[in-house]
Design an enzyme around this catalytic site. Structure first.
Site, PDB file in Angstrom:
ATOM      1  N   ASP A  70      75.631  23.357  33.498  1.00  0.00           N
ATOM      2  CA  ASP A  70      76.124  24.481  34.282  1.00  0.00           C
ATOM      3  C   ASP A  70      77.327  25.170  33.666  1.00  0.00           C
ATOM      4  OD1 ASP A  70      77.787  22.395  34.531  1.00  0.00           O
ATOM      5  OD2 ASP A  70      77.679  22.231  36.706  1.00  0.00           O
ATOM      6  N   GLY A  71      77.737  24.745  32.468  1.00  0.00           N
ATOM      7  CA  GLY A  71      78.771  25.493  31.766  1.00  0.00           C
ATOM      8  C   GLY A  71      80.185  25.266  32.233  1.00  0.00           C
ATOM      9  N   ASP A  72      80.403  24.276  33.105  1.00  0.00           N
ATOM     10  CA  ASP A  72      81.749  24.132  33.673  1.00  0.00           C
ATOM     11  C   ASP A  72      82.566  23.034  33.003  1.00  0.00           C
ATOM     12  OD1 ASP A  72      80.389  21.905  34.548  1.00  0.00           O
ATOM     13  OD2 ASP A  72      81.068  22.035  36.623  1.00  0.00           O
ATOM     14  N   HIS A  73      82.030  22.416  31.979  1.00  0.00           N
ATOM     15  CA  HIS A  73      82.721  21.225  31.459  1.00  0.00           C
ATOM     16  C   HIS A  73      84.098  21.542  30.879  1.00  0.00           C
ATOM     17  CE1 HIS A  73      83.166  17.145  30.324  1.00  0.00           C
ATOM     18  NE2 HIS A  73      83.331  17.448  29.054  1.00  0.00           N
ATOM     19  N   GLY A  89      86.532  22.436  33.721  1.00  0.00           N
ATOM     20  CA  GLY A  89      86.774  21.234  34.525  1.00  0.00           C
ATOM     21  C   GLY A  89      87.738  20.287  33.833  1.00  0.00           C
ATOM     22  N   SER A 126      82.231  14.620  35.501  1.00  0.00           N
ATOM     23  CA  SER A 126      83.195  14.105  34.549  1.00  0.00           C
ATOM     24  C   SER A 126      84.573  13.998  35.183  1.00  0.00           C
ATOM     25  CB  SER A 126      83.217  14.955  33.288  1.00  0.00           C
ATOM     26  OG  SER A 126      83.404  16.281  33.614  1.00  0.00           O
ATOM     27  N   HIS A 181      73.258  26.674  39.525  1.00  0.00           N
ATOM     28  CA  HIS A 181      74.563  26.645  38.867  1.00  0.00           C
ATOM     29  C   HIS A 181      74.467  27.293  37.519  1.00  0.00           C
ATOM     30  CE1 HIS A 181      74.343  23.144  41.534  1.00  0.00           C
ATOM     31  NE2 HIS A 181      75.522  23.577  41.892  1.00  0.00           N
ATOM     32  N   GLY A 225      78.659   5.576  37.359  1.00  0.00           N
ATOM     33  CA  GLY A 225      77.697   6.613  36.969  1.00  0.00           C
ATOM     34  C   GLY A 225      76.300   6.086  36.743  1.00  0.00           C
ATOM     35  N   ASP A 232      76.229  16.237  23.435  1.00  0.00           N
ATOM     36  CA  ASP A 232      76.579  16.133  24.849  1.00  0.00           C
ATOM     37  C   ASP A 232      78.019  16.599  25.070  1.00  0.00           C
ATOM     38  OD1 ASP A 232      76.273  15.190  27.600  1.00  0.00           O
ATOM     39  OD2 ASP A 232      77.818  13.755  27.006  1.00  0.00           O
TER      40      ASP A 232
HETATM   41  P1  ADP Z   1      78.822  18.282  35.970  1.00  0.00           P
HETATM   42  O1  ADP Z   1      77.658  17.612  35.307  1.00  0.00           O
HETATM   43  O2  ADP Z   1      79.076  17.780  37.350  1.00  0.00           O
HETATM   44  O3  ADP Z   1      78.798  19.767  35.817  1.00  0.00           O
HETATM   45  P2  ADP Z   1      80.655  18.200  33.736  1.00  0.00           P
HETATM   46  O4  ADP Z   1      79.927  19.372  33.197  1.00  0.00           O
HETATM   47  O5  ADP Z   1      82.135  18.302  33.790  1.00  0.00           O
HETATM   48  O6  ADP Z   1      80.114  17.761  35.149  1.00  0.00           O
HETATM   49  O7  ADP Z   1      80.339  16.944  32.836  1.00  0.00           O
HETATM   50  C1  ADP Z   1      79.111  16.753  32.230  1.00  0.00           C
HETATM   51  C2  ADP Z   1      79.195  15.491  31.416  1.00  0.00           C
HETATM   52  O8  ADP Z   1      79.350  14.367  32.272  1.00  0.00           O
HETATM   53  C3  ADP Z   1      77.938  15.201  30.636  1.00  0.00           C
HETATM   54  O9  ADP Z   1      77.951  15.881  29.402  1.00  0.00           O
HETATM   55  C4  ADP Z   1      77.997  13.705  30.469  1.00  0.00           C
HETATM   56  O10 ADP Z   1      78.718  13.342  29.309  1.00  0.00           O
HETATM   57  C5  ADP Z   1      78.801  13.244  31.643  1.00  0.00           C
HETATM   58  N1  ADP Z   1      77.960  12.550  32.609  1.00  0.00           N
HETATM   59  C6  ADP Z   1      77.059  13.081  33.447  1.00  0.00           C
HETATM   60  N2  ADP Z   1      76.511  12.120  34.206  1.00  0.00           N
HETATM   61  C7  ADP Z   1      77.083  10.953  33.825  1.00  0.00           C
HETATM   62  C8  ADP Z   1      76.946   9.582  34.221  1.00  0.00           C
HETATM   63  N3  ADP Z   1      76.122   9.242  35.195  1.00  0.00           N
HETATM   64  N4  ADP Z   1      77.687   8.646  33.586  1.00  0.00           N
HETATM   65  C9  ADP Z   1      78.538   8.990  32.600  1.00  0.00           C
HETATM   66  N5  ADP Z   1      78.720  10.264  32.200  1.00  0.00           N
HETATM   67  C10 ADP Z   1      78.004  11.219  32.800  1.00  0.00           C
HETATM   68 MG    MG Z   2      78.783  20.731  33.977  1.00  0.00          MG
END
Ligand code: ADP
Ligand code: MG
Length: 574
Positions: free
Chosen positions: A397-400, A403, A441, A219, A482, A552
């Site tokens: 993976d840069g999608d936050h 998303g 998320s 990713h 989570g 984060d």
């Molecule tokens: P992905 O990790 O599926 O790519 P995102 O990038 O949208 O999803 O979100 C990443 C964020 O999700 C992390 O920075 C963290 O804050 C949060 N996160 C990841 N795993 C958990 C978890 N198990 N419980 C709570 N928050 C989490």
């Molecule tokens: Mg991500």
């Protein structure tokens, strides 16, 4: 760079439509869901193998749906796990009465969403199991192999499980076989250049001139180690040796070998590399069984490749060699494969219809504030979308950013359309968020909005204390789903200090707007403070050290959102 698209937002949907148009002889769309299934849908009495994950990995996952392989694929947005609802709908459509095996790469967002779908299916009496693929040796040590990510070894696990399901094995056996295949499958990859999201001009990471990234994720996660570029001969040893070091006990030397291209590496280069691998495999005493060289699990337009060994015994060899007929993977004499009853795929009850509620005027008024707050959060994450993506690209993976924007866009739309009190509006917003955002998320935010709504209900005017309690309930749910704790570098590291401060302020007699505003400042500081932490969970974990120094992304967006809500409560935003 990804060049062919109209609106980047529609990339996955348009890609899926074209795929179905091209390969309708193999697959059809699952009605009402983001996923595909074998033509004809579920077959009575057969276990269904369902895979899935984010898009951008073709032929994973829709390209390997067909006879002898997967029954269905749940398709998330690019590099983003599909939502719980989508996984549920695809599985529901493929229930042939003999049970469902979910198998997919081990990523937190996928696990959260597929597990929640599995719980729902089990509640409905559908036997459902999961085998996670954990083949990437670079992503955790051997003694923590269960934490590893799934990359190209996916194909080996799906292939044997799909063949077992097609020959009529029971769910217990299909699960056992898939688990056995995963336990003996190991992959190591190398990236020569990063990959770029449709609509973006910069890759998720870049590789310096004359260097390679060893141990990449699929990713756009950079490799775990940067090494000097080298000859094909040296590259062959570099990839093979760590795999040989983990030869499973009892392996007799037979192995399926996959040399996988990640999206922008020529087949000719792969063949050249395979030629350089052959003598090394021979020296190691490996008898290669039906090797595959080509694109099996890609990462958009990433340049690079990975090598997979799947150590075979009699049972696995027979299943690995069995015929398969799918859009992207074909093997052997397929006429013997079981045919599928021709049936029009039935629409699945979505279960999303909320029961009618009688909302009080007070709660309807609160619902207006909720709508405004959701719009304010949308604006806030939209404005910071690139920055959130950048934070996530450091070790994830840069999608936050995309998303979160996608989630809030869907949430605001659903909230605007919903008729009811604060509870209903939040619940609808949460459902839409989880469904559209995908990822870790997306699932957690969707659930927390829903939970918040359940706590507020549709009859009472929410008091400050109600909001404190709703916040605590939402946090409890995020912890439960989570399985993260404070200090693991997640959104909880902003949420928990926020909630503690909120309660303190309200206990001390502050009104909601003031209490929330003070707590939002606490959340801001807490989010910044996560820069010092190492991620213990989620996609960023394999690159934990790279993440130190960067806050984060999930904690940052959480602080951003509660800050936006503070402005609404203070009446500074409409
Ligand atoms: P992905 O990790 O599926 O790519 P995102 O990038 O949208 O999803 O979100 C990443 C964020 O999700 C992390 O920075 C963290 O804050 C949060 N996160 C990841 N795993 C958990 C978890 N198990 N419980 C709570 N928050 C989490
Ligand atoms: Mg991500």
């Amino acid at each position: 760079m990804t060049r062919v698209y109209n609106d980047p937002e529609d990339f996955k949907d348009e890609m899926t439509a074209g795929f179905l148009a091209a390969y309708g002889r193999y697959v059809e769309r699952v009605p009402g869901a983001s996923g595909v299934m074998r033509r004809g849908g579920a077959r009575e009495g057969k276990v269904s193998l369902i895979t899935g994950g984010g898009s951008g990995h073709y032929p994973a996952f829709c390209g390997i749906v067909g006879a002898g392989l997967a029954d269905g694929a749940v398709m998330g947005d690019i590099f983003t796990s599909p939502s719980t609802q989508q996984a549920y709908l695809v599985a529901k459509a493929l229930d042939g009465g003999a049970g469902i095996l979910f198998s997919y790469g081990n990523y937190a967002g996928d696990v959260l969403n597929f597990d929640a779908a599995q719980d729902r299916l089990r509640d409905e009496g559908i036997d459902c199991r999961t085998v996670l693929v954990t083949d990437d040796v670079a992503s955790a040590d051997e003694d923590e192999a269960h934490k590893r990510r799934g990359i190209a070894g996916d194909l080996c696990v799906f292939k044997v499980a799909g063949a077992a399901a097609d020959r009529g094995e029971s769910l217990d056996d299909v699960e056992r076989i898939a688990q056995k295949a995963n336990d003996v499958t190991r992959t190591l990859g190398v990236a020569f250049a990063g990959c770029t999201f449709p609509g973006q001009s910069e890759p998720l990471f870049s590789v310096d001139e004359g260097k390679m990234e060893l141990g990449l994720g699929i990713h756009g996660e950079p490799g775990v180690r940067t090494v000097d570029a080298m000859s094909a001969k040296d590259l062959a040893s570099l990839l093979l040796e760590p795999l040989l070091e983990e030869r499973p006990e009892g392996a007799d030397g037979r192995a399926a070998v996959l040399l996988n291209g990640l999206g922008a590496t020529k087949y000719e280069e792969l063949f050249l590399l395979y030629g350089n691998l052959m003598p090394l495999l021979e020296d190691a005493g490996i008898q290669v069984v039906m090797p595959e060289t080509g694109e099996l699990v890609t990462s958009l337009d990433m340049a690079g490749c990975s090598l997979t060994l799947c150590w075979l015994d009699d049972e696995l060899e027979e299943l690995w060699s069995a015929p398969a007929d799918t859009p992207a993977f074909r093997r052997g004499e397929t006429s013997a494969l079981p045919s599928f009853r021709e049936k029009g795929a039935a629409a699945v009850e979505t279960g999303a219809e909320a029961e009618a509620v009688e909302a009080s005027p007070e709660s309807r008024e609160a619902a207006e504030t909720v709508r405004t707050a959701l719009h304010a959060m949308l604006d806030a994450v939209n404005e910071q979308e690139d920055e959130l993506g950048r934070l996530d690209a450091v070790a994830g993976d840069g999608d936050h950013g995309v998303g979160m924007t996608r989630g809030f866009r869907a949430a605001t739309q659903a909230a605007d359309d919903a008729d009811g009190g604060a509870g209903t509006v939040l619940r609808r917003a949460g459902l839409a968020f989880g469904d559209k955002a995908g990822g870790t998320s997306g699932m957690l935010w969707g659930s927390l909005l829903e939970e918040f709504g359940k706590a507020l209900g549709d009859t009472e005017k929410p008091t400050a204390l109600d909001v404190v309690e709703a916040t605590d309930r939402a946090i409890e749910l995020v912890k439960q789903l989570g399985k993260a704790s404070v200090g693991d570098k997640t959104m909880l590291d902003a949420m928990v200090p926020f909630a503690d401060e909120l309660r303190q302020q309200v206990d001390d007699g502050a009104g909601l707007a003031d209490a929330w505003s003070t707590a939002a400042e606490t959340a801001d500081d807490a989010a910044e403070g996560t820069a010092e932490l190492e991620p213990k969970i989620g996609r960023a974990r394999p690159l934990a050290e790279r993440s130190v120094g960067t806050p984060d992304p999930g904690a940052t967006s959480m602080a951003l959102c509660v800050g936006a809500v503070a402005q609404v409560l203070r009446g500074e935003s409409t």
